[in-house]
Motif scaffolding. Structure first.
Motif, mmCIF file in Angstrom:
data_model
loop_
_atom_site.group_PDB
_atom_site.id
_atom_site.type_symbol
_atom_site.label_atom_id
_atom_site.label_comp_id
_atom_site.label_asym_id
_atom_site.label_seq_id
_atom_site.Cartn_x
_atom_site.Cartn_y
_atom_site.Cartn_z
ATOM 1 N N ARG A 20 -2.029 16.743 84.257
ATOM 2 C CA ARG A 20 -0.801 16.876 83.454
ATOM 3 C C ARG A 20 -0.061 18.171 83.826
ATOM 4 O O ARG A 20 1.152 18.179 84.041
ATOM 5 N N CYS A 21 -0.814 19.270 83.941
ATOM 6 C CA CYS A 21 -0.202 20.555 84.326
ATOM 7 C C CYS A 21 0.441 20.450 85.703
ATOM 8 O O CYS A 21 1.570 20.902 85.919
ATOM 9 N N ARG A 76 1.452 17.775 87.402
ATOM 10 C CA ARG A 76 2.629 16.892 87.466
ATOM 11 C C ARG A 76 3.823 17.498 86.734
ATOM 12 O O ARG A 76 4.970 17.229 87.092
ATOM 13 N N ARG A 77 3.554 18.284 85.712
ATOM 14 C CA ARG A 77 4.665 18.899 84.981
ATOM 15 C C ARG A 77 5.252 20.061 85.789
ATOM 16 O O ARG A 77 6.465 20.192 85.910
ATOM 17 N N LEU A 82 5.556 11.748 83.526
ATOM 18 C CA LEU A 82 5.050 12.658 84.556
ATOM 19 C C LEU A 82 4.707 11.873 85.823
ATOM 20 O O LEU A 82 3.648 11.248 85.928
ATOM 21 N N GLU A 137 4.185 9.420 79.859
ATOM 22 C CA GLU A 137 4.736 10.692 79.359
ATOM 23 C C GLU A 137 5.893 11.177 80.241
ATOM 24 O O GLU A 137 6.445 12.259 80.027
#
Ligand SMILES: [Zn+2]
Length: 238
Positions: A103-104, A106-107, A162, A160
């Protein structure tokens, strides 16, 4: 041997505890922030067991160490600092940690990721072989390849918003097998200042400065400069 790494646009540094990344790569990061890089730190635990005092309040220690890391980040020119809040000493390379790291990635969409070296398996240096370092280093590698760049890993992250992201390069700090040395001579004072910001972990600042100068001078000799940070550099072919 290459001494200069082109300044990347976006950089993510992942570490197990507050202070790890300052020892490992704060000099290189300081050069990059001066050069215009956008740098984010992700610290997996708040180092809430980083004390030998049995009466130490662990919540207080976690808050103290987060503040120390924020201060060190300011010295280096980094304002984007994320604390994931996992328990010190209990990190596992499991699906939860990998999803959080993907998640980190891709963000933030970094060009380069710096983290502990998953290749450190000789246990010659007890500090670099801390179990959290082993767990995080493997989880970051697994998050980079293949998970972050592949839409079939963690499809809930697509929901989300991402999208997959392929990271171009990794630099492993605290490595026992360096193949790249970054000249940090002009920012060595900043690196020392960042490390000394971790006051709860530094018993004797003068001794620490001596130790740091010797250690990074030794690395500098590999490439003929006064001070260098050693890394293992991994470039992905895509
Ligand atoms: Zn650590």
């Amino acid at each position: 041997m290459e001494k200069v790494f082109p300044v990347p646009a976006r950089v993510l540094v992942v570490a197990a505890h507050p202070d790890d990344l300052d020892f490992g790569c704060a000099g290189t990061v300081a050069l990059w922030t001066k050069g215009g890089s956008q740098v984010s730190y992700v610290i997996c635990t708040s180092g809430d067991k980083g004390s030998d005092d049995p009466s130490m309040d662990r919540d207080l220690l976690a808050r103290t160490r987060q503040e120390e890391q924020m201060e060190a980040a300011r010295v280096i020119g980094v304002s984007d600092v994320h604390f994931l809040g996992f328990e010190d000493g209990s990190l596992e390379n499991d699906v939860d940690l990998r999803r959080t790291l993907v998640r980190c990635i891709r963000r933030l969409r970094p060009d380069v990721i710096l983290c502990h070296d998953p290749g450190n398996r000789s246990f010659e240096n007890p500090y670099v072989s801390h179990r959290d370092h082993r767990a995080v280093s493997e989880a970051v590698f697994d998050a980079v390849y293949p998970a972050s760049g592949n839409p079939h890993f963690f499809p809930e992250l697509l929901a989300e918003g991402l999208a997959p992201h392929k990271v171009r390069e990794m630099l492993f700090f605290g490595t026992q097998s360096p193949n790249f040395w970054q000249d940090i001579t002009h920012v060595m004072d900043l690196k020392i200042k960042a490390i000394l910001s971790h006051r709860s972990q530094v018993a004797d600042p003068e001794q620490m400065e001596k130790f740091l100068r010797l250690r990074f001078e030794e690395a500098g000799k590999r490439v003929g400069v006064p001070y260098a940070e050693p890394f293992r550099r991994l470039t992905f072919p895509w």
